[in-house]
Design a protein around this motif. Structure first.
Motif, PDB file in Angstrom:
ATOM      1  N   LEU A   7       0.823  -1.210   0.000  1.00  0.00           N
ATOM      2  CA  LEU A   7       0.000   0.000   0.000  1.00  0.00           C
ATOM      3  C   LEU A   7       0.858   1.262   0.000  1.00  0.00           C
ATOM      4  CD1 LEU A   7      -2.918  -0.963   2.422  1.00  0.00           C
ATOM      5  CD2 LEU A   7      -2.918  -0.912  -0.080  1.00  0.00           C
ATOM      6  N   GLU A   8       1.950   1.249   0.754  1.00  0.00           N
ATOM      7  CA  GLU A   8       2.841   2.417   0.787  1.00  0.00           C
ATOM      8  C   GLU A   8       3.463   2.667  -0.584  1.00  0.00           C
ATOM      9  OE1 GLU A   8       4.418   2.389   5.404  1.00  0.00           O
ATOM     10  OE2 GLU A   8       5.269   0.941   3.984  1.00  0.00           O
ATOM     11  N   VAL A   9       3.841   1.599  -1.278  1.00  0.00           N
ATOM     12  CA  VAL A   9       4.417   1.737  -2.618  1.00  0.00           C
ATOM     13  C   VAL A   9       3.388   2.335  -3.574  1.00  0.00           C
ATOM     14  CG1 VAL A   9       5.247   0.441  -4.634  1.00  0.00           C
ATOM     15  CG2 VAL A   9       6.139  -0.080  -2.355  1.00  0.00           C
ATOM     16  N   PHE A  13       3.641   6.090  -5.554  1.00  0.00           N
ATOM     17  CA  PHE A  13       3.594   6.346  -6.990  1.00  0.00           C
ATOM     18  C   PHE A  13       2.382   7.190  -7.375  1.00  0.00           C
ATOM     19  CE2 PHE A  13       6.549   2.675  -7.263  1.00  0.00           C
ATOM     20  CZ  PHE A  13       7.555   3.308  -7.961  1.00  0.00           C
ATOM     21  N   CYS A  14       1.243   6.940  -6.758  1.00  0.00           N
ATOM     22  CA  CYS A  14       0.056   7.758  -7.049  1.00  0.00           C
ATOM     23  C   CYS A  14       0.272   9.205  -6.626  1.00  0.00           C
ATOM     24  CB  CYS A  14      -1.180   7.179  -6.356  1.00  0.00           C
ATOM     25  SG  CYS A  14      -1.759   5.618  -7.056  1.00  0.00           S
ATOM     26  N   GLU A  15       0.842   9.394  -5.455  1.00  0.00           N
ATOM     27  CA  GLU A  15       1.098  10.752  -4.961  1.00  0.00           C
ATOM     28  C   GLU A  15       2.145  11.459  -5.819  1.00  0.00           C
ATOM     29  OE1 GLU A  15       0.793  14.124  -2.341  1.00  0.00           O
ATOM     30  OE2 GLU A  15      -0.541  12.539  -3.046  1.00  0.00           O
ATOM     31  N   LEU A  54      -5.167   1.208  -4.901  1.00  0.00           N
ATOM     32  CA  LEU A  54      -4.988   0.504  -3.632  1.00  0.00           C
ATOM     33  C   LEU A  54      -5.755  -0.808  -3.604  1.00  0.00           C
ATOM     34  CD1 LEU A  54      -5.116   3.480  -1.108  1.00  0.00           C
ATOM     35  CD2 LEU A  54      -3.102   2.336  -2.043  1.00  0.00           C
ATOM     36  N   ALA A  55      -6.845  -0.890  -4.343  1.00  0.00           N
ATOM     37  CA  ALA A  55      -7.677  -2.089  -4.340  1.00  0.00           C
ATOM     38  C   ALA A  55      -7.326  -3.077  -5.450  1.00  0.00           C
ATOM     39  CB  ALA A  55      -9.146  -1.684  -4.472  1.00  0.00           C
ATOM     40  N   ASN A  66       1.857  -5.426 -13.532  1.00  0.00           N
ATOM     41  CA  ASN A  66       1.579  -4.635 -12.341  1.00  0.00           C
ATOM     42  C   ASN A  66       2.394  -3.344 -12.466  1.00  0.00           C
ATOM     43  OD1 ASN A  66       1.797  -3.436  -9.773  1.00  0.00           O
ATOM     44  ND2 ASN A  66       1.523  -5.403  -8.748  1.00  0.00           N
ATOM     45  N   PRO A  67       1.736  -2.200 -12.644  1.00  0.00           N
ATOM     46  CA  PRO A  67       2.493  -0.959 -12.856  1.00  0.00           C
ATOM     47  C   PRO A  67       3.359  -0.582 -11.653  1.00  0.00           C
ATOM     48  CG  PRO A  67       0.146  -0.492 -12.586  1.00  0.00           C
ATOM     49  CD  PRO A  67       0.287  -1.977 -12.669  1.00  0.00           C
ATOM     50  N   PHE A  68       2.916  -0.923 -10.463  1.00  0.00           N
ATOM     51  CA  PHE A  68       3.656  -0.561  -9.256  1.00  0.00           C
ATOM     52  C   PHE A  68       4.902  -1.424  -9.097  1.00  0.00           C
ATOM     53  CE2 PHE A  68      -0.807   0.434  -8.838  1.00  0.00           C
ATOM     54  CZ  PHE A  68      -0.727   1.801  -8.651  1.00  0.00           C
ATOM     55  N   LEU A  69       4.787  -2.685  -9.438  1.00  0.00           N
ATOM     56  CA  LEU A  69       5.960  -3.563  -9.427  1.00  0.00           C
ATOM     57  C   LEU A  69       6.946  -3.112 -10.498  1.00  0.00           C
ATOM     58  CD1 LEU A  69       7.547  -6.046  -8.533  1.00  0.00           C
ATOM     59  CD2 LEU A  69       6.119  -7.403 -10.096  1.00  0.00           C
TER      60      LEU A  69
END
Length: 143
Positions: A7-9, A13-15, A54-55, A66-69
């Protein structure tokens, strides 16, 4: 060692994306992340909706990265290069980038090696094998 939660990751990235779009000041790490976000416009919709981000669940069966990965792996490679850890990674990444004439393409190839190292470590229960990782990078850089 900094070990953020999933969630922090995603929030990071969103912020970062929000601050970048609004031309707000960025921290040094956000500047690096923002550069890679720009390189990946296909992730902008994911980053623009923090609640959905987040969901979201990304599975291989979905056929989506996975864009965050993916963005996190870019940051990992930047940091590895900066501190040359594991020792020799800077030279291997530099050679790979020179051969591909693109840091971005070099990163994408290096991610295959990084992902393999992590997967093998998780499956075996052993620490990540930096030597195997470097061997993989060097093979890619010399073909």
């Amino acid at each position: 060692m900094f070990a953020p939660s999933q969630l922090e990751v995603r929030k990071f990235f969103c912020e970062t994306y929000r601050k970048q779009r609004e031309s707000l000041p960025l921290t040094p790490m956000e500047v690096i992340a923002a550069d890679w976000i720009v390189e990946h416009p296909e992730y902008h919709d994911d980053l623009a909706d923090p609640a959905a981000a987040l969901a979201a669940v990304y599975t291989v069966e979905d056929g989506r990265t996975n864009p965050f990965l993916h963005l996190s792996m870019h940051l990992t490679l930047i940091e590895q290069h900066k501190i040359d850890q594991p020792r020799g990674v800077r030279q291997a990444l530099d050679l790979l980038a020179a051969r591909r004439q693109s840091l971005h393409e070099a990163h994408h190839e290096a991610m295959e090696c990084l992902g393999e190292m992590i997967w093998t470590s998780q499956r075996s229960g052993l620490p990540p094998d930096g030597h195997a990782y470097l061997d993989c990078l060097r093979r890619k850089a010399t073909r």
